[in-house]
Write a protein that holds these residues in place. Structure first.
Motif: not given
Ligand code: AVJ
Length: 315
Positions: A33, A41, A44, A50, A156-158, A161, A201, A208, A211, A247, A275
């Motif tokens: 980021y 992003f 995306i 997505y 965001g479902s962070t 990660n 993805y 992507t 990214f 990823m 990731e």
């Molecule tokens: C922001 C972590 C939720 O995992 O879907 C999007 C990041 N990576 N496309 C995810 C992401 C590839 C995204 N997050």
């Protein structure tokens, strides 16, 4: 190297060196980021494939009244990874007399910009931004009014990660922050067909891929690294057993790259893990939440069970 970053050595150098020195090479996904990466992003999030952002935004728009209702009046609302201004606005539109809103983000510039806009839209709400990496300890300023309870908003479902163990650890930290009676409103991506995940993805436009590759662009610019960008390829695969998208940047040939005097050798076909994006069922996420002391109070999902927003409470 000194003139690549205004003469400063980025504080993530050690992490990068350690990650690329490990038996399975890795790079931290938070490095995606930078200015360009944040822009990619955002693109995306607008892709047809997505579903994540589109579905979560729709859930927020549709259920914000109920969410504000379960949170109740007078809360201190803390957002982890504040970048999702559409989602927080849905909530702020309906929350009753919040004591304060504290957006937390690793990027200072980004935070200043979004905070200014929010202050204009919500002049009656005390907004106290904090520049911090939410995976490390940080302090939240006390609001001028005593809050009824603290609630962390983590969209965001962070959380995906993090490995399940690290996710439980992070949730434990949130539990400590909000204390008894506190809450967590969290966006959690759900287990679904591998085909849908693969498309999400590995988008057709290659956004992507750009990214993912931007990580190396960034290391070349900020650390004076010399990755050959045309010899690495984006790969995203769904690991069904671990319920996660993985990823990677795949080295198309035997090659090496140097960063700050360290040399890294790649075999042909060797890759860098960049990731994880874990997917959960309501039950599997409930277990992790339980480890941290949270109980699942409400779960909002779309008709296709693609995504969930969940309200958890600490007893
Ligand atoms: C922001 C972590 C939720 O995992 O879907 C999007 C990041 N990576 N496309 C995810 C992401 C590839 C995204 N997050």
């Amino acid at each position: 190297m000194t003139d690549t970053n205004n003469g400063r050595i980025p504080d993530y150098l050690d992490e990068v060196i350690a990650g690329l020195s490990a038996p399975e090479k890795t790079l931290p996904c938070k490095l995606f980021y930078d200015e360009r990466g944040s822009g990619l992003f955002d693109r995306i999030c607008e892709l047809d494939e997505y579903y994540v952002t589109r579905v979560e935004n729709a859930l927020m728009a549709e259920h914000a009244v109920e969410m504000a209702d379960v949170i109740g009046p007078g809360c201190l609302l803390i957002e982890y990874g504040a970048g999702s201004s559409t989602k927080i606005r849905a909530l702020l539109d309906h929350l009753r007399q919040p004591a304060a809103f504290v957006p937390v983000d690793i990027s200072g510039e980004h935070l200043v910009r979004s905070t200014d806009a929010l202050k204009r839209s919500y002049p009656g709400v005390e907004i106290n931004p904090v520049v911090a990496d939410f995976t490390a300890p940080f302090k939240v300023p006390a609001p001028s009014i005593k809050p009824s309870r603290s609630v962390v908003y983590f969209p965001g479902s962070t959380i995906g990660n993090f490995t399940p163990e690290a996710a439980a650890e992070l949730l434990r930290g949130i539990a400590e922050r909000v204390g008894p009676g506190g809450g967590l409103l969290i966006g959690v991506d759900l287990v679904k067909s591998p085909d849908v995940l693969h498309a999400a993805y590995n988008d057709r436009e290659g956004v992507t891929a750009a990214f993912n590759l931007n990580l190396l662009v960034r290391l070349n610019r900020e650390l004076g690294a010399n990755f050959n960008l045309s010899c690495f390829t984006h790969r995203a695969t769904y690991n069904e057993k671990k319920a996660r998208v993985e990823m990677r940047l795949h080295s198309d040939r035997r090659q090496s790259a140097e960063i700050a005097g360290h040399r890294f050798d790649f075999e042909a076909g060797e890759s860098i893990l960049t990731e994880y994006s874990h997917k959960y069922t309501v039950e599997s996420f409930g277990k992790i939440a339980g480890v941290a002391g949270f109980s699942t109070r409400r779960v909002w999902t779309d008709g296709d069970d693609l995504f969930s927003v969940q309200y958890l409470e600490l007893d």
